[in-house]
Structures are given as structure tokens and as C-alpha cells.
Design an enzyme around this catalytic site. Structure first.
Site, PDB file in Angstrom:
ATOM      1  N   HIS A 222       0.851  -1.178   0.000  1.00  0.00           N
ATOM      2  CA  HIS A 222       0.000   0.000   0.000  1.00  0.00           C
ATOM      3  C   HIS A 222       0.889   1.231   0.000  1.00  0.00           C
ATOM      4  O   HIS A 222       2.003   1.211   0.540  1.00  0.00           O
ATOM      5  CB  HIS A 222      -0.888   0.033   1.242  1.00  0.00           C
ATOM      6  CG  HIS A 222      -2.072  -0.893   1.175  1.00  0.00           C
ATOM      7  ND1 HIS A 222      -2.992  -0.849   0.156  1.00  0.00           N
ATOM      8  CD2 HIS A 222      -2.492  -1.870   2.032  1.00  0.00           C
ATOM      9  CE1 HIS A 222      -3.940  -1.758   0.368  1.00  0.00           C
ATOM     10  NE2 HIS A 222      -3.646  -2.402   1.496  1.00  0.00           N
TER      11      HIS A 222
ATOM     12  N   CYS B  77       0.292   2.830  -4.445  1.00  0.00           N
ATOM     13  CA  CYS B  77      -0.418   4.044  -4.804  1.00  0.00           C
ATOM     14  C   CYS B  77       0.404   5.276  -4.469  1.00  0.00           C
ATOM     15  O   CYS B  77       1.225   5.278  -3.556  1.00  0.00           O
ATOM     16  CB  CYS B  77      -1.752   4.116  -4.074  1.00  0.00           C
ATOM     17  SG  CYS B  77      -3.003   3.104  -4.854  1.00  0.00           S
TER      18      CYS B  77
END
Length: 331
Positions: free
Chosen positions: A100, A157
């Protein structure tokens, strides 16, 4: 017997060292409850494909699953120390990080401008800046790699924006504007989620998408007057002989399929295992990766995330061409 070194063109990195080098894969799939983050389904497949890819290219692979923030830093420091692996015998170094990600905003005095820095999360929910992880392998910290390529591939991301792509009008009888790209299956993102209790909620870190690199505008008597930028993007600084390939440009979130893996990792593993790559420079291969990734398109039940596109972002300070030549066979 050591492989025989051959004459290397001045525009090509010397890949005639005894070994290809070390490739580190950090695969953060399962996040602890303290992190408040959703597991990254499909990441194990990405890690397996990357391991096969690196091994076919001649790398010695170190795969590390589900590392905390501190473990990520310690692992890379250990590899860079030249104790776990002797980089003096290597052509290059490679690292793939699957996790992440997001960004953090830092206000830089004396101005009120905020800079945006990419961050990567450990499975404990704590983050480290991408720039710190990359800096561990600069010439000062790892002198054994001086003058050698250091290649980083980041699947995480960098924000919450999505790209709707572009519509092209096609000339011809009855032609209608169409969105470029082939469709894909249901996708997820590598952004940090807000909540996990509401079904169908987007896997994103912010309710409102941040505005990056935009200017505030006041309407005066003479028209519009631009003020100073509110945000300043501060990409991870890279060094001579470094290359970073991100799954997505700054401010956007990266797409991942729970059954087939992340879009960029699927394309990267596919291209770098093609038969003809040994005589093709790396930058050309990465352009193939970008082209292949443009054929993907999201399909979700949420209209806001449906029919979205993505393309990787490459930052390079390589000074020569990288060729993954076949290693000479010792006699």
C-alpha cells in the site's frame, strides 16, 4: 573458472561481472489489524512472477513477505551493507516493492508551499518515504554498486486520482468515439482504505481527492491573477545510475486485480521474460511495458472507478544502456 570478460561498448553498462546481482522483492500482502488496511489480494502472484522473471534474468532473488516499516528498512540496509551479498561481483542491483502507498504533505518554511512525498506502508500500518528506501543504495551508502545500475520497481499508490483515458474520434461511416484499451476483470487499488465495514467502498485513502500542482486564482479588475502554488510535487530523488519505475504517476492510485495481480507487475513480468530481450535495451523494454499496460481498463460496479486507465511512470538517471546479456558459461 570465472566467466571471460568481453569488450563492452562505451554506451553500455558492463554486464560481464561474474554474477548478475541481487534482486530483492518486498511483498506486503497481509496487513495487521493495527494497520486498519485491507489485504492486497493478488500480490503473492505478482511476487512469484517477479521471482521467476528475475531468476530468468540471472539474479539471485531474496523474497521477503509481509514486512513492517522497520523490517523493510533493516532488510534493505542489510543487503546494501555488502555482508549478505557481495555487490563487487555483480552487474547491477534490482528491487521490487509491492505494498500500500500514499503520500504525505510537508510544509517547507519559510513559504506556505507544501511538498508531496511518496510513502510506502509496512504491514504494521507505519510508513517510510520512498526516497529513504532508495537512498540506501546510493554510492555513499553502498560504494560497491558505484557505476552500476540500480533498478527499482514500485507497485504502490501515490494518491487517489483515477485516469478516465481519452476518447478518440475515428473517421469513417457510422464511427463513434471510443475509449482506447482492452477491458480487464474486476480490479482493486493499492491505496490505503478509509474503512472496511461498508460494502462496495472504494479502496482509497481520502474521501476528497487532493489537488496537486494547482494554483489559486483570484478574479481582479484586470482578469485572473495566479498566486503561488498550493502544492509542490517532490518526487523521490534519484541518483546517477538509478532507475525507478512506478506503477502510476504522482497523485494517482495503482490498479490491482485480485485474481491476476497488479497491472504493471503483470506487464513487467511478461515483457522481461520474452525471448528477444537479451539484445534489447532496458528502456525499450520498459516502453513495451507501458504500451502493454495501456490495453488494460478497469471494470467495477462503482461508476466512479469503471473504465479507468493507467500507465507507469519511469524516472531514470541511467547514463548508459542496460542490456541483460546472456552470461558466459564457465569452462
Amino acid at each position: 573458472m570465472q566467466p571471460v570478460h568481453h569488450q563492452v561498448d562505451g554506451d553500455e553498462y558492463d554486464f560481464t561481472y561474474p554474477e548478475r546481482g541481487m534482486a530483492v522483492i518486498i511483498n506486503n500482502k497481509t496487513f495487521g489489524p493495527e494497520s486498519g488496511m485491507r489485504d492486497r489480494k493478488g500480490s503473492d502472484l505478482d511476487a512469484s512472477n517477479l521471482k521467476n522473471m528475475f531468476q530468468r534474468l540471472g539474479f539471485k532473488v531474496l523474497r521477503c513477505d509481509n514486512l513492517t516499516k522497520d523490517e523493510m528498512v533493516r532488510t534493505l540496509l542489510k543487503v546494501a551493507s555488502n555482508k549478505q551479498y557481495d555487490h563487487t561481483k555483480a552487474d547491477c542491483f534490482a528491487c521490487a516493492i509491492l505494498s500500500h502507498g500514499a503520500y504525505q504533505e510537508l510544509e517547507e518554511p519559510p513559504s506556505a508551499v507544501k511538498s508531496r512525498q511518496d510513502i510506502i506502508y509496512g504491514v504494521d500500518g507505519r510508513s517510510v518515504t520512498t526516497r529513504h528506501l532508495v537512498s540506501i543504495f546510493n554510492d555513499e551508502c553502498c560504494p560497491e554498486l558505484e557505476g552500476k545500475p540500480r533498478l527499482f520497481f514500485i507497485q504502490a499508490c501515490r494518491g487517489t486520482r483515477t485516469d478516465a483515458g481519452a476518447h478518440l474520434a475515428v473517421m469513417g461511416t457510422g464511427a463513434q468515439p471510443t475509449t482506447q484499451g482492452a477491458r480487464s476483470d474486476k480490479d482493486a487499488s493499492d491505496a490505503v482504505p478509509n474503512s472496511y465495514n461498508q460494502p462496495g467502498q472504494k479502496d482509497m485513502s481520502h474521501d476528497k481527492k487532493p489537488k496537486l500542482d494547482e494554483e489559486e486564482v483570484d478574479r481582479g479588475q484586470s482578469g485572473y491573477t495566479a498566486k503561488a502554488p498550493v502544492f509542490s510535487i517532490s518526487p523521490c530523488p534519484i541518483y546517477k545510475d538509478f532507475l525507478l519505475m512506478y506503477a502510476i504517476p504522482p497523485g494517482f492510485f495503482a490498479w490491482r486485480n485480485k485474481d491476476t495481480g497488479a497491472w504493471m507487475m503483470q506487464c513487467l513480468a511478461s515483457v522481461l521474460q520474452e525471448k528477444d530481450i537479451h539484445d534489447t535495451p532496458l528502456m525499450t523494454l520498459l516502453t513495451r511495458v507501458s504500451h502493454l499496460m495501456t490495453q488494460f481498463e478497469s471494470q467495477t460496479i462503482n461508476p466512479e472507478d469503471d473504465k479507468k486507465k493507467a500507465v507507469p511512470c519511469v524516472m531514470s538517471m541511467l547514463t548508459k544502456a542496460v542490456y541483460f546479456r546472456d552470461k558466459a558459461v564457465p569452462h
